[in-house]
Design a protein around this motif. Structure first.
Motif, mmCIF file in Angstrom:
data_model
loop_
_atom_site.group_PDB
_atom_site.id
_atom_site.type_symbol
_atom_site.label_atom_id
_atom_site.label_comp_id
_atom_site.label_asym_id
_atom_site.label_seq_id
_atom_site.Cartn_x
_atom_site.Cartn_y
_atom_site.Cartn_z
ATOM 1 N N SER A 31 -58.209 46.850 90.597
ATOM 2 C CA SER A 31 -59.305 47.807 90.627
ATOM 3 C C SER A 31 -58.873 49.096 89.930
ATOM 4 O O SER A 31 -57.841 49.661 90.256
ATOM 5 N N TYR A 33 -60.279 52.925 88.666
ATOM 6 C CA TYR A 33 -61.308 53.960 88.740
ATOM 7 C C TYR A 33 -61.029 55.006 87.667
ATOM 8 O O TYR A 33 -60.021 55.698 87.705
ATOM 9 N N GLU A 58 -62.263 44.804 89.009
ATOM 10 C CA GLU A 58 -63.213 45.866 89.347
ATOM 11 C C GLU A 58 -62.937 47.079 88.471
ATOM 12 O O GLU A 58 -61.811 47.542 88.364
ATOM 13 N N LEU A 59 -63.988 47.595 87.842
ATOM 14 C CA LEU A 59 -63.858 48.728 86.925
ATOM 15 C C LEU A 59 -64.941 49.744 87.240
ATOM 16 O O LEU A 59 -66.129 49.414 87.270
ATOM 17 N N ILE A 60 -64.536 50.983 87.490
ATOM 18 C CA ILE A 60 -65.476 52.065 87.776
ATOM 19 C C ILE A 60 -65.299 53.112 86.686
ATOM 20 O O ILE A 60 -64.220 53.691 86.542
ATOM 21 N N TYR A 63 -70.530 55.651 82.163
ATOM 22 C CA TYR A 63 -71.236 54.795 81.200
ATOM 23 C C TYR A 63 -71.166 55.337 79.775
ATOM 24 O O TYR A 63 -70.908 54.591 78.832
ATOM 25 N N CYS A 82 -61.089 43.606 79.784
ATOM 26 C CA CYS A 82 -62.308 43.576 80.595
ATOM 27 C C CYS A 82 -62.815 42.156 80.838
ATOM 28 O O CYS A 82 -63.830 41.967 81.496
ATOM 29 N N VAL A 85 -63.339 41.171 84.584
ATOM 30 C CA VAL A 85 -64.073 42.100 85.438
ATOM 31 C C VAL A 85 -65.321 41.409 85.984
ATOM 32 O O VAL A 85 -66.148 40.913 85.240
ATOM 33 N N LYS A 87 -66.866 42.934 88.879
ATOM 34 C CA LYS A 87 -67.615 44.003 89.538
ATOM 35 C C LYS A 87 -67.358 45.293 88.772
ATOM 36 O O LYS A 87 -66.225 45.694 88.583
ATOM 37 N N GLU A 88 -68.429 45.898 88.319
ATOM 38 C CA GLU A 88 -68.265 47.186 87.663
ATOM 39 C C GLU A 88 -69.293 48.158 88.204
ATOM 40 O O GLU A 88 -70.385 47.777 88.589
ATOM 41 N N ARG A 89 -68.870 49.391 88.267
ATOM 42 C CA ARG A 89 -69.771 50.452 88.697
ATOM 43 C C ARG A 89 -69.791 51.485 87.589
ATOM 44 O O ARG A 89 -68.758 52.026 87.205
#
Length: 103
Positions: A31, A33, A58-60, A63, A82, A85, A87-89
């Protein structure tokens, strides 16, 4: 393993000699962030010629920065890190300081 990166300072203001750096591997990082960091850090972590993120799921990220670093999601150098990945936010930056530097 999670890794939050929070730093608004450009890497070019810290060190500008990337020619001598080897590829950094994070084999256990799942993960990442990058939502509150300078765009240079997104470039560092998502570019497979600089960093290997073999287990990232997971990548936050911001945009707007993501579209710049990935060249509107068409840049090959950012695809491998990527690829896993799931789950991305995506965050929208509310402060003008987040979108100061563009490549």
């Amino acid at each position: 393993m999670d890794l939050p990166i929070i730093n608004f300072t450009s890497q070019s203001q810290i060190s500008n000699d990337n020619r001598l750096n080897s590829i950094v591997e994070y084999p256990y990082l799942i993960s990442l962030y990058l939502g509150k960091s300078h765009i240079d850090y997104m470039e560092q972590f998502l570019n497979e010629t600089k960093t290997h993120l073999t287990r990232l799921t997971e990548l936050i990220v911001d945009y707007d920065q993501l579209t710049v670093v990935t060249d509107n999601f068409t840049r090959d150098a950012t695809r491998l890190n990527c690829a896993n990945v799931k789950k991305e936010r995506l965050e929208l930056c509310l402060f003008s300081c987040c979108n100061v530097v563009m490549f």
